[in-house]
Design an enzyme around this catalytic site. Structure first.
Site, PDB file in Angstrom:
ATOM      1  N   ASP A  13       0.823  -1.220   0.000  1.00  0.00           N
ATOM      2  CA  ASP A  13       0.000   0.000   0.000  1.00  0.00           C
ATOM      3  C   ASP A  13       0.853   1.265   0.000  1.00  0.00           C
ATOM      4  O   ASP A  13       0.715   2.107  -0.877  1.00  0.00           O
ATOM      5  CB  ASP A  13      -0.909   0.055   1.242  1.00  0.00           C
ATOM      6  CG  ASP A  13      -2.075  -0.918   1.137  1.00  0.00           C
ATOM      7  OD1 ASP A  13      -2.360  -1.389   0.018  1.00  0.00           O
ATOM      8  OD2 ASP A  13      -2.686  -1.204   2.183  1.00  0.00           O
ATOM      9  N   ARG A  96      -0.021   4.976  17.354  1.00  0.00           N
ATOM     10  CA  ARG A  96      -0.404   5.982  16.347  1.00  0.00           C
ATOM     11  C   ARG A  96      -0.059   7.422  16.695  1.00  0.00           C
ATOM     12  O   ARG A  96       0.469   8.162  15.860  1.00  0.00           O
ATOM     13  CB  ARG A  96      -1.900   5.862  16.016  1.00  0.00           C
ATOM     14  CG  ARG A  96      -2.308   4.506  15.451  1.00  0.00           C
ATOM     15  CD  ARG A  96      -1.415   4.057  14.335  1.00  0.00           C
ATOM     16  NE  ARG A  96      -1.761   2.728  13.837  1.00  0.00           N
ATOM     17  CZ  ARG A  96      -1.033   2.055  12.965  1.00  0.00           C
ATOM     18  NH1 ARG A  96       0.089   2.572  12.496  1.00  0.00           N
ATOM     19  NH2 ARG A  96      -1.401   0.858  12.570  1.00  0.00           N
ATOM     20  N   ASP A 125      -7.346   3.760  12.789  1.00  0.00           N
ATOM     21  CA  ASP A 125      -6.016   4.349  12.736  1.00  0.00           C
ATOM     22  C   ASP A 125      -5.980   5.681  11.994  1.00  0.00           C
ATOM     23  O   ASP A 125      -5.245   6.587  12.363  1.00  0.00           O
ATOM     24  CB  ASP A 125      -5.031   3.347  12.140  1.00  0.00           C
ATOM     25  CG  ASP A 125      -4.775   2.197  13.108  1.00  0.00           C
ATOM     26  OD1 ASP A 125      -4.787   2.453  14.330  1.00  0.00           O
ATOM     27  OD2 ASP A 125      -4.583   1.058  12.655  1.00  0.00           O
ATOM     28  N   SER A 177      -4.592  -8.983   7.710  1.00  0.00           N
ATOM     29  CA  SER A 177      -4.049  -7.645   7.859  1.00  0.00           C
ATOM     30  C   SER A 177      -3.437  -7.566   9.260  1.00  0.00           C
ATOM     31  O   SER A 177      -4.111  -7.807  10.258  1.00  0.00           O
ATOM     32  CB  SER A 177      -5.169  -6.619   7.709  1.00  0.00           C
ATOM     33  OG  SER A 177      -4.784  -5.417   8.329  1.00  0.00           O
TER      34      SER A 177
HETATM   35  N1  ARG Z   1      -8.498  -2.912  16.028  1.00  0.00           N
HETATM   36  C1  ARG Z   1      -7.245  -2.427  16.453  1.00  0.00           C
HETATM   37  C2  ARG Z   1      -7.308  -0.970  16.779  1.00  0.00           C
HETATM   38  O1  ARG Z   1      -8.199  -0.310  16.329  1.00  0.00           O
HETATM   39  C3  ARG Z   1      -6.118  -2.726  15.489  1.00  0.00           C
HETATM   40  C4  ARG Z   1      -6.204  -2.043  14.169  1.00  0.00           C
HETATM   41  C5  ARG Z   1      -5.117  -2.401  13.194  1.00  0.00           C
HETATM   42  N2  ARG Z   1      -5.216  -3.757  12.894  1.00  0.00           N
HETATM   43  C6  ARG Z   1      -4.750  -4.395  11.814  1.00  0.00           C
HETATM   44  N3  ARG Z   1      -4.902  -5.670  11.773  1.00  0.00           N
HETATM   45  N4  ARG Z   1      -4.164  -3.792  10.844  1.00  0.00           N
HETATM   46  O2  ARG Z   1      -6.475  -0.458  17.478  1.00  0.00           O
END
Ligand code: ARG
Length: 393
Positions: A13, A96, A125, A177
């Site tokens: 990506d 983040r 995110d 993912s």
């Molecule tokens: N659900 C989690 C959060 O909102 C992780 C998000 C990222 N997860 C991922 N598999 N890319 O913090």
């Protein structure tokens, strides 16, 4: 030329994004944050840098942010016992705001007018990054190519990458993912979207299943100083090594797996599995120690704060005034959170089995049913009368 700083992971990506932004007329500077994501086999930061340049970046920043991640994000969350919806220890969410902070910092250094990221429009995110960026510098333009670009599938992105000679390993199948850092791993998509189905073993990366893990238990003693873990089994560890060590040991005993359906900020329910052995062990120990040294009212009130704290982290409000104020409260509560907790790890479980602290409020002469009892039972009678008095008609 307008400059943009992109949060770059090295994956398909963000590699396509580099090229895509160039086509839109930007000079692209890539920023790679090392949060202890444990790169996949054969991968290293040098290779990631090369890939970014080959994709068209003019410059690449690689920053090891692990120490700051631990001291300014992980430890405060641990002190707060922050858990989202009773299960998620927030590894992704905590990373983040730190990434946002450096995106902004590098944008300033480079005099860039924009920052960009590779998050989808369906997740948390994007919210966390953009809210944080907006707080830190509201003048920066924020670009989220994945929300607006033309690619409908991974295949189309691969085609694009091939067309522009972006060096990407297209043979790699991606069943899930994954977001990983040293505090934990978040895994979603693929077969995990079938809620009725148990996650397949291959979805987990660092933990053994409870059936595969050793039949014998492993005992472990964690020592805290004012809420911060400092020793394991009496041996002083640097905090980063301590976390890595607990991930290793916990993983061996199947500790730290979570399978949950959670409420995303954008209104979607999603199924996600997590692996966070060290975080699970440290939360268990930390809470157990607090049970010993915090008085009842403080302990109960702190539970309310934990809930709110976790929400703020999950909701991307790390740089908010409320979060800062709660940190002040939480810090105060850690004054006496020093001592050691003995844990037993076994077959996917982690339980506290022993505790000691110089600040313990436990008084054996009061709680004992033995002959050394010092508790004056006669006092209970009057206490109960007064306690129940307001409720009698
Ligand atoms: N659900 C989690 C959060 O909102 C992780 C998000 C990222 N997860 C991922 N598999 N890319 O913090």
């Amino acid at each position: 030329m307008k400059k943009v700083v992109l949060a770059y992971s090295g994956g398909l990506d963000t590699s396509c994004i580099v090229r895509w932004l160039k086509e839109k007329g930007y000079e692209v500077i890539c920023f790679v944050a090392d949060l202890g994501q444990g790169l996949s086999q054969g991968e290293n930061f040098e290779a990631i840098e090369k890939r970014a340049l080959a994709a068209g970046a003019s410059k690449v920043y690689i920053r090891d942010l692990q120490e700051e991640f631990i001291s300014d994000f992980i430890i405060p969350a641990l002190k707060a016992n922050a858990v989202y919806e009773g299960k998620y220890l927030l590894a992704t969410a905590l990373g983040r705001p730190l990434i946002a902070k450096y995106l902004v910092q590098i944008a300033h250094k480079e005099k860039a007018s924009a920052v960009a990221h590779g998050c989808t429009g369906k997740g948390n995110d994007q919210v966390r990054l953009e809210v944080a960026i907006g707080i830190l510098d509201p003048r920066l333009e924020i670009i989220a190519p994945v929300r607006e670009w033309e690619f409908k599938s991974r295949e189309e992105e691969i085609e694009y990458a091939l067309k522009y000679n972006i060096p990407i390993d297209v043979t790699k199948k991606k069943p899930y993912s994954i977001d990983r850092n040293l505090w934990g791993i978040s895994i979603e998509a693929g077969v995990l979207e079938n809620l009725e189905q148990e996650p397949p073993e291959d979805a987990y990366m660092i933990t053994k299943s409870s059936t595969q893990s050793a039949s014998y238990p492993r005992y472990l003693e964690v020592t805290f100083t004012r809420g911060v873990p400092v020793k394991i089994d009496g041996k002083v560890f640097k905090i980063k090594n301590l976390i890595n060590h607990l991930n290793e040991v916990g993983g061996q005993f199947g500790v730290g797996r979570t399978d949950m359906v959670e409420n995303r900020l954008v209104g979607i329910k999603s199924r996600e599995i997590y692996e966070a052995p060290a975080a699970t062990i440290l939360y268990t120990a930390h809470k157990e120690l607090e049970a010993l040294v915090l008085d009842r009212e403080l302990a109960h009130f702190k539970e309310i704060i934990s809930l709110k704290y976790a929400e703020l982290v999950y909701y991307g409000l790390w740089f908010s005034a409320l979060k800062e104020a709660l940190d002040g409260f939480v810090s105060k509560t850690q004054k006496f959170v020093s001592g050691s907790i003995k844990l037993r790890l076994s077959k996917g479980t982690c339980v506290a089995v022993g505790r000691k602290s110089a600040h313990s409020l436990y008084k054996k002469e009061l709680s004992t049913y033995g002959k050394e009892d010092k508790f004056d039972q006669k006092l209970a009678e009057g206490f109960i009368k007064l306690w129940g008095m307001p409720y009698k008609r």
